[in-house]
Scaffold this motif. Structure first.
Motif, PDB file in Angstrom:
ATOM      1  N   GLU A 134       5.451  10.764  34.289  1.00 49.90           N
ATOM      2  CA  GLU A 134       6.255  10.213  35.174  1.00 49.90           C
ATOM      3  C   GLU A 134       7.402   9.694  34.534  1.00 49.90           C
ATOM      4  O   GLU A 134       7.174   9.026  33.588  1.00 49.90           O
ATOM      5  CB  GLU A 134       5.612   9.100  36.095  1.00 49.90           C
ATOM      6  CG  GLU A 134       4.536   9.477  37.058  1.00 49.90           C
ATOM      7  CD  GLU A 134       5.187  10.347  38.292  1.00 49.90           C
ATOM      8  OE1 GLU A 134       6.127   9.653  38.618  1.00 49.90           O
ATOM      9  OE2 GLU A 134       4.406  11.348  38.392  1.00 49.90           O
ATOM     10  N   ARG A 136       2.034   2.512  36.289  1.00 52.55           N
ATOM     11  CA  ARG A 136       2.867   3.336  37.049  1.00 52.55           C
ATOM     12  C   ARG A 136       3.471   2.545  38.146  1.00 52.55           C
ATOM     13  O   ARG A 136       3.237   1.654  38.450  1.00 52.55           O
ATOM     14  CB  ARG A 136       2.310   4.634  37.478  1.00 52.55           C
ATOM     15  CG  ARG A 136       1.779   5.552  36.673  1.00 52.55           C
ATOM     16  CD  ARG A 136       1.217   6.592  37.032  1.00 52.55           C
ATOM     17  NE  ARG A 136       0.440   7.365  36.115  1.00 52.55           N
ATOM     18  CZ  ARG A 136      -0.362   8.464  36.243  1.00 52.55           C
ATOM     19  NH1 ARG A 136      -0.617   9.110  37.436  1.00 52.55           N
ATOM     20  NH2 ARG A 136      -0.871   9.229  35.097  1.00 52.55           N
ATOM     21  N   SER A 149       1.415   9.007  30.696  1.00 55.63           N
ATOM     22  CA  SER A 149       2.128   9.604  31.987  1.00 55.63           C
ATOM     23  C   SER A 149       3.037  10.388  31.859  1.00 55.63           C
ATOM     24  O   SER A 149       4.006  10.305  30.669  1.00 55.63           O
ATOM     25  CB  SER A 149       2.369   8.354  32.868  1.00 55.63           C
ATOM     26  OG  SER A 149       3.131   8.802  34.047  1.00 55.63           O
TER      27      SER A 149
END
Length: 78
Positions: A44, A67, A42
């Motif tokens: 993020e 996440r 990811s």
């Protein structure tokens, strides 16, 4: 005095990386990011638990998708 080669200092794989031009390194990095994302990585950012704005109730380290969960942005009805 003996002249050391890059392979002797950092090993063959790193020496090959250092021998690439900046453009070639960039293209190889793109391939690595594609692989990382394909494997489920990811982009993020990890939450900053030291931030005064960090709310542990809004973030779950073991979220199903890996996440952070969905946050409620507005609690009052409009």
């Amino acid at each position: 005095m003996k002249h050391l080669s890059a392979e002797e200092i950092v090993g063959g794989e790193w020496a090959a990386w250092y021998a690439l031009s900046p453009q070639q390194r960039f293209l190889e990095s793109v391939k690595l990011w594609d692989t990382y994302l394909a494997l489920g990585g990811s982009l993020e950012p990890e939450p900053d638990t030291q931030s005064p704005f960090f709310d542990p109730q809004e973030w779950s380290e073991n979220a199903a998708s890996g996440r952070p969960g969905v946050r409620v942005l507005r609690r009052s009805g409009i």
